[in-house]
Design an enzyme around this catalytic site. Sequence first.
Site, short mmCIF file in Angstrom:
data_model
loop_
_atom_site.label_atom_id
_atom_site.label_comp_id
_atom_site.label_asym_id
_atom_site.label_seq_id
_atom_site.Cartn_x
_atom_site.Cartn_y
_atom_site.Cartn_z
N ASP A 99 0.87 -1.20 0.18
CA ASP A 99 0.16 0.11 0.33
C ASP A 99 1.23 1.13 -0.10
O ASP A 99 0.31 2.57 0.46
CB ASP A 99 -1.09 -0.13 1.28
N GLU A 121 -0.19 -9.29 -1.41
CA GLU A 121 -1.02 -8.82 -0.16
C GLU A 121 -2.44 -7.66 -0.29
O GLU A 121 -2.86 -6.55 -0.03
CB GLU A 121 0.02 -8.02 0.38
N GLU A 135 -2.57 5.53 4.11
CA GLU A 135 -2.27 3.52 2.35
C GLU A 135 -3.41 2.69 2.23
O GLU A 135 -3.75 1.85 1.38
CB GLU A 135 -1.26 2.88 3.49
N HIS A 216 6.07 4.47 12.87
CA HIS A 216 6.83 5.38 11.80
C HIS A 216 5.52 5.72 11.33
O HIS A 216 6.06 6.63 10.09
CB HIS A 216 7.41 4.62 10.87
N ARG A 218 2.26 7.51 9.39
CA ARG A 218 2.54 9.09 9.47
C ARG A 218 1.40 9.58 9.92
O ARG A 218 1.54 10.95 10.69
CB ARG A 218 2.25 9.46 7.72
N HIS A 248 12.83 4.15 13.29
CA HIS A 248 12.90 4.43 11.62
C HIS A 248 13.89 5.85 10.36
O HIS A 248 13.49 7.22 11.81
CB HIS A 248 11.20 4.21 11.07
#
Length: 374
Positions: A99, A121, A135, A216, A218, A248
């Site tokens: 994604d 996936e 995503e 990590h 967003r 990250h």
Amino acid sequence: MTAAKRILTVVGTRPEAIKLFPVVRALAADARFVSRVCVSGQHRAMLDQVLAVAGLVPDHDLAVMQPDQPLDALASALLAGLGRVIAAERPDWVVVQGDTATAMAGALAAYYHKVPVAHVEAGLRSGDIRQPWPEEVHRKAIDALAALCCAPTETAAAALRRENADPAAVHITGNTVIDALHWVTAQVAARPVLAAGLAEVERRFAGKRIVAVTCHRRESFGAGMQAVARAVRRLSARADVAIVFPVHLNPNVGQVMAAELAGLGNVALLAPLDYPHFARLLDICHLVLTDSGGVQEEAPALGKPVLVMRATTERPEGVAAGTARLVGTDTDRIVAEATRLLDDASAYAAMARAHNPFGDGRAAGRIVELLARS
Ligand code: UD1
Ligand code: UDP
């Protein structure tokens, strides 16, 4: 004899490389295919770590990464660059995974060039377009145009059917992350030196229970990251616990973690670990705090309880099985849930059960067979 099928696999970030190297290796070993790999370079160091471990040599590298890249600039660079590669390669299929912006742009570019897309996936849904952000929308967009949807689980396949996906396009393959985990675990077992870089941390924290942390997302930047950092700080005050936290490379993560956690005696803030070292960390840890998609899938396979620092998950299988728990990004809640697992042996035992809802380690072979007959 029919001509070999030309497959272009598109890879942008660390998790895509981990989840696609088993597919690329299987394609490369199969005479029915000509396998080509394009890395977008959406990630750089974190991507290159995986390519090196898996021995994956790209045919194209768009090197798009910019520091603290905004999504719109990233997406437009990816769409233009991937479109050029697809036009030059003229593949029979484009394979994308997951994604990310790279996966979404790769699928859209292929669609614009009338090349069918295989989505590895497919079908994961949180049901909320704000988290994971961006995503959830990327994944829905890819599934809307994919001709082959490789769903890891029955739950994911059911989500695709609910959205009226063509039933002939939807297949349950398992998640290739389990293939990758089996491979890397065998590599480390055969050559422990591959993960020897953790020895110093293991010595430093001997006798303590290790909590592995990654984050990590967003949607957690700002207040959420701060809250996670404070929770880690509070947990690290326990003498019986040590935190091992590979940070990250997104600066929105690193700056917060360094400000809150650098120099604490019970905390090791590390650079991103390569895959053998991260697999070793999962092996030696007592429990996992994460917002990562891939880690939510790997930890249950290794019998490690996972506290998922997110409000929703598109991977409900671990939660349903009782080995993962959604705890959000509230400091008190994270500390309370981790403390319960550290202090209550029966609560810990109930979550520390190895199980594999995400796959059996043979997903890549199934995906390759689907590509061969599609
Ligand atoms: C991306 C994906 C996310 C995935 C995650 C895996 C999107 C929109 N996000 O998030 O779905 O879960 O990767 O880790 O596709 N950086 C480096 N070196 C690296 C990697 C990143 O310095 O090797 C820094 C750069 O400043 C870069 C920033 O991190 O601009 C953000 O990278 P980006 O790929 O846009 O987003 P991630 O947060 O990594
Ligand atoms: N991982 C790694 N090194 C690290 C942290 C994670 O190799 O320091 C691996 C982990 O085993 C998993 C993948 O990276 O397979 C997850 O990547 P990430 O959390 O960046 O992305 P997500 O899965 O959330 O998209």
